[in-house]
Write a protein that holds these residues in place. Structure first.
Motif, mmCIF file in Angstrom:
data_model
loop_
_atom_site.group_PDB
_atom_site.id
_atom_site.type_symbol
_atom_site.label_atom_id
_atom_site.label_comp_id
_atom_site.label_asym_id
_atom_site.label_seq_id
_atom_site.Cartn_x
_atom_site.Cartn_y
_atom_site.Cartn_z
ATOM 1 N N MET A 53 32.668 51.405 26.763
ATOM 2 C CA MET A 53 34.021 51.536 26.241
ATOM 3 C C MET A 53 35.024 51.717 27.385
ATOM 4 N N VAL A 54 34.706 52.587 28.321
ATOM 5 C CA VAL A 54 35.594 52.806 29.472
ATOM 6 C C VAL A 54 35.667 51.546 30.325
ATOM 7 N N THR A 55 34.554 50.869 30.497
ATOM 8 C CA THR A 55 34.557 49.624 31.257
ATOM 9 C C THR A 55 35.473 48.601 30.609
ATOM 10 N N ALA A 56 35.397 48.473 29.308
ATOM 11 C CA ALA A 56 36.255 47.516 28.599
ATOM 12 C C ALA A 56 37.726 47.899 28.703
ATOM 13 N N LEU A 57 38.022 49.193 28.715
ATOM 14 C CA LEU A 57 39.410 49.637 28.842
ATOM 15 C C LEU A 57 39.948 49.488 30.261
ATOM 16 N N LEU A 58 39.084 49.703 31.248
ATOM 17 C CA LEU A 58 39.542 49.697 32.640
ATOM 18 C C LEU A 58 39.471 48.323 33.299
ATOM 19 N N LEU A 59 38.667 47.438 32.760
ATOM 20 C CA LEU A 59 38.510 46.132 33.392
ATOM 21 C C LEU A 59 39.807 45.337 33.478
ATOM 22 N N PRO A 60 40.600 45.212 32.413
ATOM 23 C CA PRO A 60 41.846 44.435 32.538
ATOM 24 C C PRO A 60 42.824 44.985 33.576
ATOM 25 N N PRO A 61 43.121 46.310 33.609
ATOM 26 C CA PRO A 61 44.041 46.774 34.649
ATOM 27 C C PRO A 61 43.467 46.626 36.059
ATOM 28 N N MET A 62 42.174 46.831 36.202
ATOM 29 C CA MET A 62 41.560 46.681 37.534
ATOM 30 C C MET A 62 41.583 45.209 37.964
ATOM 31 N N TRP A 63 41.384 44.308 37.021
ATOM 32 C CA TRP A 63 41.428 42.876 37.311
ATOM 33 C C TRP A 63 42.822 42.468 37.768
ATOM 34 N N ARG A 64 43.847 42.951 37.058
ATOM 35 C CA ARG A 64 45.229 42.651 37.449
ATOM 36 C C ARG A 64 45.540 43.220 38.830
ATOM 37 N N LEU A 65 45.068 44.416 39.121
ATOM 38 C CA LEU A 65 45.294 45.026 40.431
ATOM 39 C C LEU A 65 44.623 44.212 41.527
ATOM 40 N N ALA A 66 43.399 43.794 41.298
ATOM 41 C CA ALA A 66 42.691 42.991 42.293
ATOM 42 C C ALA A 66 43.387 41.660 42.522
ATOM 43 N N LYS A 67 43.836 41.023 41.446
ATOM 44 C CA LYS A 67 44.542 39.753 41.593
ATOM 45 C C LYS A 67 45.831 39.932 42.371
ATOM 46 N N SER A 68 46.572 41.004 42.117
ATOM 47 C CA SER A 68 47.838 41.211 42.820
ATOM 48 C C SER A 68 47.597 41.536 44.289
ATOM 49 N N LEU A 69 46.512 42.212 44.603
ATOM 50 C CA LEU A 69 46.221 42.524 46.001
ATOM 51 C C LEU A 69 45.742 41.302 46.775
ATOM 52 N N LEU A 70 45.072 40.391 46.091
ATOM 53 C CA LEU A 70 44.536 39.204 46.756
ATOM 54 C C LEU A 70 45.532 38.055 46.812
ATOM 55 N N ARG A 71 46.587 38.140 46.018
ATOM 56 C CA ARG A 71 47.588 37.088 45.977
ATOM 57 C C ARG A 71 48.392 37.072 47.273
ATOM 58 N N LYS A 72 48.640 35.885 47.790
ATOM 59 C CA LYS A 72 49.443 35.753 48.995
ATOM 60 C C LYS A 72 50.905 36.018 48.650
ATOM 61 N N PRO A 73 51.634 36.670 49.540
ATOM 62 C CA PRO A 73 53.059 36.839 49.295
ATOM 63 C C PRO A 73 53.775 35.494 49.292
ATOM 64 N N HIS A 74 54.741 35.334 48.402
ATOM 65 C CA HIS A 74 55.493 34.086 48.313
ATOM 66 C C HIS A 74 56.527 34.009 49.428
ATOM 67 N N GLY A 75 56.751 32.810 49.900
ATOM 68 C CA GLY A 75 57.817 32.590 50.882
ATOM 69 C C GLY A 75 57.375 32.764 52.316
ATOM 70 N N HIS A 76 56.149 33.097 52.566
ATOM 71 C CA HIS A 76 55.682 33.262 53.935
ATOM 72 C C HIS A 76 54.834 32.055 54.326
#
Length: 79
Positions: A53-76
């Motif tokens: 249950m906790v895994t299912a609740l935490l997976l989406p926010p953790m996934w979004r955080l990982a994607k935002s950290l791995l995303r290259k900054p725009h304009g550089h």
């Protein structure tokens, strides 16, 4: 926020574990693994419900955080 989600899942997991009492009885009869006692389901039964249950609740926010950290900054430009 993540800790809040994990804590909010506790009462829900408790209720779901108790509702699954017939399942835990079946598990004990079928496998011989101690699942139910005079005071209710065994500790591992609560964990078996709470962890997914906790895994299912935490997976989406953790996934979004990982994607935002791995995303290259725009304009550089790459150098």
């Amino acid at each position: 926020m993540r800790l809040g989600l994990a804590l909010a899942a506790l009462p829900v997991a408790l209720a779901v574990t108790l509702m699954l009492y017939p399942v835990w009885s079946w598990v004990e009869r079928t496998t011989g693994i101690e699942s139910v006692g005079h005071s209710g389901p065994a500790s591992w039964c609560y964990l078996a419900v709470w962890v997914p249950m906790v895994t299912a609740l935490l997976l989406p926010p953790m996934w979004r955080l990982a994607k935002s950290l791995l995303r290259k900054p725009h304009g550089h430009a790459d150098t």
